[in-house]
Design an enzyme around this catalytic site. Structure first.
Site, PDB file in Angstrom:
ATOM      1  N   ASN A 264      -1.444   3.123  -6.153  1.00 49.34           N
ATOM      2  CA  ASN A 264      -1.809   4.081  -6.720  1.00 49.34           C
ATOM      3  C   ASN A 264      -1.642   4.976  -5.606  1.00 49.34           C
ATOM      4  O   ASN A 264      -0.798   4.869  -4.683  1.00 49.34           O
ATOM      5  CB  ASN A 264      -3.646   4.271  -6.032  1.00 49.34           C
ATOM      6  CG  ASN A 264      -3.928   3.017  -6.561  1.00 49.34           C
ATOM      7  OD1 ASN A 264      -3.722   2.534  -8.220  1.00 49.34           O
ATOM      8  ND2 ASN A 264      -5.000   2.689  -5.912  1.00 49.34           N
TER       9      ASN A 264
ATOM     10  N   LYS B 267      -4.261   8.532 -13.677  1.00 49.34           N
ATOM     11  CA  LYS B 267      -4.831   7.132 -13.154  1.00 49.34           C
ATOM     12  C   LYS B 267      -5.124   8.017 -10.868  1.00 49.34           C
ATOM     13  O   LYS B 267      -6.674   7.596 -10.329  1.00 49.34           O
ATOM     14  CB  LYS B 267      -4.152   5.981 -12.395  1.00 49.34           C
ATOM     15  CG  LYS B 267      -3.948   5.139 -11.828  1.00 49.34           C
ATOM     16  CD  LYS B 267      -5.098   3.891 -12.441  1.00 49.34           C
ATOM     17  CE  LYS B 267      -6.077   3.343 -11.378  1.00 49.34           C
ATOM     18  NZ  LYS B 267      -4.603   1.967 -10.738  1.00 49.34           N
TER      19      LYS B 267
ATOM     20  N   LYS C 225       1.058  -1.268   0.295  1.00 53.36           N
ATOM     21  CA  LYS C 225      -0.153  -0.107  -0.212  1.00 53.36           C
ATOM     22  C   LYS C 225       0.976   1.345  -0.225  1.00 53.36           C
ATOM     23  O   LYS C 225       2.086   1.297   0.663  1.00 53.36           O
ATOM     24  CB  LYS C 225      -0.936   0.436   0.641  1.00 53.36           C
ATOM     25  CG  LYS C 225      -2.054  -0.929   1.529  1.00 53.36           C
ATOM     26  CD  LYS C 225      -2.639  -0.887  -0.195  1.00 53.36           C
ATOM     27  CE  LYS C 225      -3.575  -1.730  -0.015  1.00 53.36           C
ATOM     28  NZ  LYS C 225      -5.140  -1.549  -0.806  1.00 53.36           N
TER      29      LYS C 225
HETATM   30  O1  PAF Z   1      -8.083   1.454  -6.896  1.00 54.82           O
HETATM   31  C1  PAF Z   1      -9.070   0.711  -7.775  1.00 54.82           C
HETATM   32  O2  PAF Z   1      -9.698  -0.231  -7.530  1.00 54.82           O
HETATM   33  C2  PAF Z   1      -8.706   0.720  -9.213  1.00 54.82           C
HETATM   34  O3  PAF Z   1      -7.751   2.376  -9.446  1.00 54.82           O
HETATM   35  C3  PAF Z   1      -9.509   1.505 -10.273  1.00 54.82           C
HETATM   36  C4  PAF Z   1      -9.518   1.999 -11.574  1.00 54.82           C
HETATM   37  C5  PAF Z   1     -10.648   2.058  -9.515  1.00 54.82           C
HETATM   38  C6  PAF Z   1     -10.918   0.030 -10.754  1.00 54.82           C
HETATM   39  O4  PAF Z   1     -11.204  -0.428  -9.897  1.00 54.82           O
END
Ligand code: PAF
Length: 329
Positions: A103, A185, A77
């Site tokens: 992310n 993203k 994470k």
């Molecule tokens: O974090 C996530 O789950 C993914 O990046 C996304 C693109 C929102 C799809 O669920």
């Protein structure tokens, strides 16, 4: 290539598993005890849209066990990335490359600071995956992986990793505008993830609800405004359309923030919406809706993580206590 996967969650397991299946030399997974034990006992199981595989795999909890690696994938994470980098510092001196795959904004720069090296690559992924049991990952959607580096001298390695991932079956492209890729993203994540986390809905359910879709649009617009003020070149001309398109294309997905809430775990809201709000403040830009969803997700996160630690769990009332509560005596 000799590869280490740092982080045994859904994405780390999926990438590690498929790279191992494609014949990459050693894929060692560093992760939490239940996953490590299950993988060492039964192998890593992959299920779902990519078919069924059981991959004999070595996993460990001790990053110090690893003496040599060409590439470390940091798939923890976002809030654990710096600690993961610290635990891998001994490899940086030996010429290992590090690929940050998660992310959020800015983690690769923090990782590069810790490693004292410019050997850091960055990727984003639209693959959907869920941990369905310790040592078992279910692939829920196939999406693109975009890979690059904030440090241009790493471009050769970027191309090598892209070729290796393609060989393992990933839909992967290299980008010379990785900052734009990460922000694009992040804009999607800022729009979809908190709304999923707060409502418990899949991406498709959010997309099909007019009121929630309007909220996603407003969150995306706020975030895109910040990106624009920072001079980020997004990889799409129409972020709203892109975010809604992603929600529709991944309609079965339980987004990663909702998965965390469901597992009573800390979310990545700080690295996603929190980072956008912080940068907006520096620029004097207002982000009222982002601030609201941030506050709500933080409150929910603190509730579910407290619950997990049993701090909120009161012992059940006795029959006498219930009676007293009802009669007021
Ligand atoms: O974090 C996530 O789950 C993914 O990046 C996304 C693109 C929102 C799809 O669920």
């Amino acid at each position: 290539m000799k590869i280490v996967i740092m982080g045994s969650g859904a994405i780390g397991s999926l990438y590690g598993g498929l790279l191992c299946l494609s014949g990459e030399e050693v894929t060692l997974l560093v992760g939490r005890k239940p996953n490590v034990d299950a993988i060492n006992k039964r192998g890593l199981r992959i299920k779902g849209v990519l078919g069924e595989h059981t991959i004999p795999f070595k996993a460990t909890q001790n990053s110090e066990d690893i003496e040599i690696a060409d590439l470390v994938l940091i798939t923890t994470k976002a809030y654990d990335a710096v600690e993961a980098a610290r635990r891998m510092r001994h490899l940086a001196k030996k010429g290992t490359y590090f690929l940050v795959l998660q992310n959020g904004i800015g983690t690769e720069k923090k990782v590069a600071e810790v490693l004292g090296s410019r050997r850091v690559l960055r990727a984003t992924t639209c693959m959907g995956a869920l941990m369905t049991a310790p040592g078992e990952v279910t692939a829920t959607g196939v999406g693109i992986t975009e890979l690059g580096s904030h440090f241009p001298e790493n471009q050769d390695m970027v191309e090598e990793v892209v070729a290796m991932m393609r060989n393992a079956g990933f839909d992967v492209v290299s980008s010379e505008n990785i900052e734009g890729v990460v922000w694009t993203k992040t804009i999607v994540n800022c729009g979809i993830n908190p709304i999923g986390a707060l409502t418990g809905m899949t991406n498709g359910e959010i997309y099909n609800d007019k009121r929630l879709r309007d909220l996603v649009i407003k969150l995306v617009e706020e975030t895109a405004h910040v990106a624009d003020a920072l001079g980020i070149e997004l990889t799409t001309k129409d972020p709203v359309r892109y975010a809604l398109g992603t929600a529709k294309a991944t309609s079965e997905n339980i987004n990663s923030m909702l998965q965390d809430i469901q597992c009573c775990k800390q979310t990545e809201i700080d690295a996603i919406t929190g980072e956008v709000i912080r940068l907006a403040k520096e620029l004097g830009i207002e982000t009222p809706l982002s601030e609201s969803v941030y506050a709500l997700v933080k409150a929910l996160e603190s509730k579910v993580t407290r619950f997990e630690k049993h701090e909120d769990k009161l012992p059940p009332l006795s029959v006498d206590e219930v009676e007293r509560a009802i009669t007021g005596i």
